[in-house]
Design an enzyme around this catalytic site. Structure first.
Site, PDB file in Angstrom:
ATOM      1  N   HIS A 176      -0.072  14.060  10.853  1.00 51.15           N
ATOM      2  CA  HIS A 176      -0.222  14.910  12.036  1.00 51.15           C
ATOM      3  C   HIS A 176      -1.138  16.102  11.739  1.00 51.15           C
ATOM      4  O   HIS A 176      -1.433  16.411  10.588  1.00 51.15           O
ATOM      5  CB  HIS A 176       1.135  15.441  12.509  1.00 51.15           C
ATOM      6  CG  HIS A 176       2.049  14.366  13.014  1.00 51.15           C
ATOM      7  ND1 HIS A 176       3.308  14.620  13.493  1.00 51.15           N
ATOM      8  CD2 HIS A 176       1.891  13.021  13.106  1.00 51.15           C
ATOM      9  CE1 HIS A 176       3.891  13.497  13.862  1.00 51.15           C
ATOM     10  NE2 HIS A 176       3.051  12.514  13.633  1.00 51.15           N
ATOM     11  N   HIS A 227      14.676   5.227  14.212  1.00 55.70           N
ATOM     12  CA  HIS A 227      13.228   5.054  14.069  1.00 55.70           C
ATOM     13  C   HIS A 227      12.933   3.590  14.327  1.00 55.70           C
ATOM     14  O   HIS A 227      13.595   2.715  13.777  1.00 55.70           O
ATOM     15  CB  HIS A 227      12.756   5.452  12.673  1.00 55.70           C
ATOM     16  CG  HIS A 227      11.255   5.474  12.545  1.00 55.70           C
ATOM     17  ND1 HIS A 227      10.511   4.324  12.362  1.00 55.70           N
ATOM     18  CD2 HIS A 227      10.364   6.489  12.596  1.00 55.70           C
ATOM     19  CE1 HIS A 227       9.223   4.642  12.294  1.00 55.70           C
ATOM     20  NE2 HIS A 227       9.112   5.950  12.444  1.00 55.70           N
TER      21      HIS A 227
END
Length: 426
Positions: A107, A172
């Site tokens: 990110h 997840h």
């Protein structure tokens, strides 16, 4: 689960009222009721009190690195980081010997305002550093996992005397659960390591698709989880503090101590609270991401699509409410839908792996297995290109889905799709 034929489903800032005939409704799937056993501060303090022995080996002069998540993953860090630092101070470890490393994975870097949001009252007092997955000088190679994933980890982490991992346990969609070992890989690993570990979700042979164990809520035999576990073992963290957040993003539980055991305890709690056992699969699933910002883009909304599909019969119909006011969430995401079939996209992904390409493949794979009506602000033609049916309102989506359903269809409603995992009873 509970039966209630009348409710409102969110899409962006809009609420759509929905009433299905009772005979058509299998169930509304929601998290199981849970009791808050204290304030967030009390929960963290109590957890730390219960495992003080784990911190007993820390000593004055130790250089401590605390790894924590970025702002895209709410964890309650503004609550628990000050409490954790206070414990370290009480042992005699000075502020100047403590550093917080933000586990960005691949990110972007955080802004000063985002750092302040992450560390709360520690801002300006404790050093905060963003991980950079593309800076070779800031990375150390620790070896390869058994399946050949190279493990390159942030140098600040590897050179610290003591390493503490923090984060939140969640589902997840291919690593099984978030939290725990994920703070190291992909959290503070190189781009190369991140890509290789995510690629492990695919079966080895061309055209063989996703590994059957690389799914939400599954750890045993999950190749992605196992790669992350091996990488974390190479760092050998000294302590972990993981939280579980409720739908309001407030801490409802905390787990601390050994990095393996505490994370597994958190996963068990999360699974017990946020999985929804079902007796059968439905002909129709109507799922909302929960409104803005949970449906800000399609990459975020995919999680609700993935989980919701677990309650749907093969060839069944799904209505997904996901506004996607910010589009896809990545500039190259939509390009992957230039491939006609899921098999072609998978083949391209194996040649040039990208995490966003993998999410695109997962969307396309479900669009081929089910009939998905997407209520969003995305351009209608682009929705069709992705293999889905565009709609601008829930009423329109229901009208489009009606011809796909038999007269005796049965449906599930999921108001918070990103937090509830339907699981078939054994």
């Amino acid at each position: 689960m509970y039966h209630n034929p009348m409710l409102e489903l969110k899409c962006g800032d809009h609420n759509y009222p929905l009433q299905l005939p009772p005979e058509r409704l299998l169930s509304v799937l929601s998290p199981r009721p849970f009791q808050r056993l204290g304030t967030p501060v009390e929960l963290v303090e109590r957890t730390l009190d219960g495992c003080t022995g784990s911190l007993a080996s820390f000593a004055p002069g130790d250089r401590v690195v605390i790894v924590t998540s970025d702002v895209t993953r709410p964890t309650g860090s503004e609550v628990y980081l000050p409490l954790l630092v206070s414990r370290l101070n009480s042992i005699g470890i000075r502020d100047r010997d403590i550093e917080i490393v933000v586990a960005l994975g691949i990110h972007r870097k955080q802004t000063p305002a985002e750092h302040k949001k992450i560390v709360g009252e520690l801002y300006g007092r404790i050093k905060v550093t963003d991980h950079d997955c593309d800076d070779p000088g800031a990375l150390v190679y620790l070896g390869d996992t058994a399946r050949g994933v190279p493990v390159e980890v942030n140098r600040r982490v590897t050179e610290a005397d003591r390493v503490i991992l923090t984060g939140a346990v969640t589902f997840h969609y291919f690593a099984g659960f978030g939290g725990g070992r994920k703070s190291i890989l992909p959290g503070v690993s190189s781009r190369k390591s991140c890509m290789a570990s995510h690629f492990a979700l695919l079966n080895p042979d061309e055209g063989s698709g996703r590994h059957p164990k690389a799914v939400a809520g599954s750890l045993e035999g999950n190749p992605v989880h196992e790669a992350m576990l091996e990488a974390c073992g190479m760092v050998a963290p000294d302590f972990i503090l993981n939280t579980v957040l409720g739908p309001d993003k407030q801490i409802i539980a905390a787990f601390a101590g050994d990095w393996r055991a505490a994370h597994l305890a958190g996963c068990r709690f999360y699974n017990d609270t946020f999985s929804a056992p079902i007796d059968e699969k439905g002909d129709l699933v109507i799922v909302s991401c929960g409104g803005y910002p949970k449906d800000i883009n399609l990459i975020q909304a995919h999680k609700s699509m993935e989980y919701g599909s677990r309650a749907l019969k093969p060839g069944g119909a799904m209505i997904l409410l996901a506004e996607c006011r910010d589009g896809y969430g990545n500039a190259t995401f939509f390009n992957w839908f230039g491939y006609e079939t899921c098999a072609e996209l998978e083949s391209a992904l194996r040649k040039r792996y990208e995490i966003n390409g993998q999410t695109a493949w997962s969307v396309k794979e479900k669009a081929e297995r089910f009939r998905i009506v997407l209520v969003s602000k995305l351009p209608a033609e682009e929705v069709r290109t992705m293999g889905m049916i565009p709609a601008s309102t829930l009423d329109e989506a229901l009208a489009l889905a009606a011809p796909m359903l038999s007269d005796d269809y049965r449906a599930y409603l999921i108001p918070e799709g990103g937090t509830v995992l339907p699981v078939m009873k054994a």
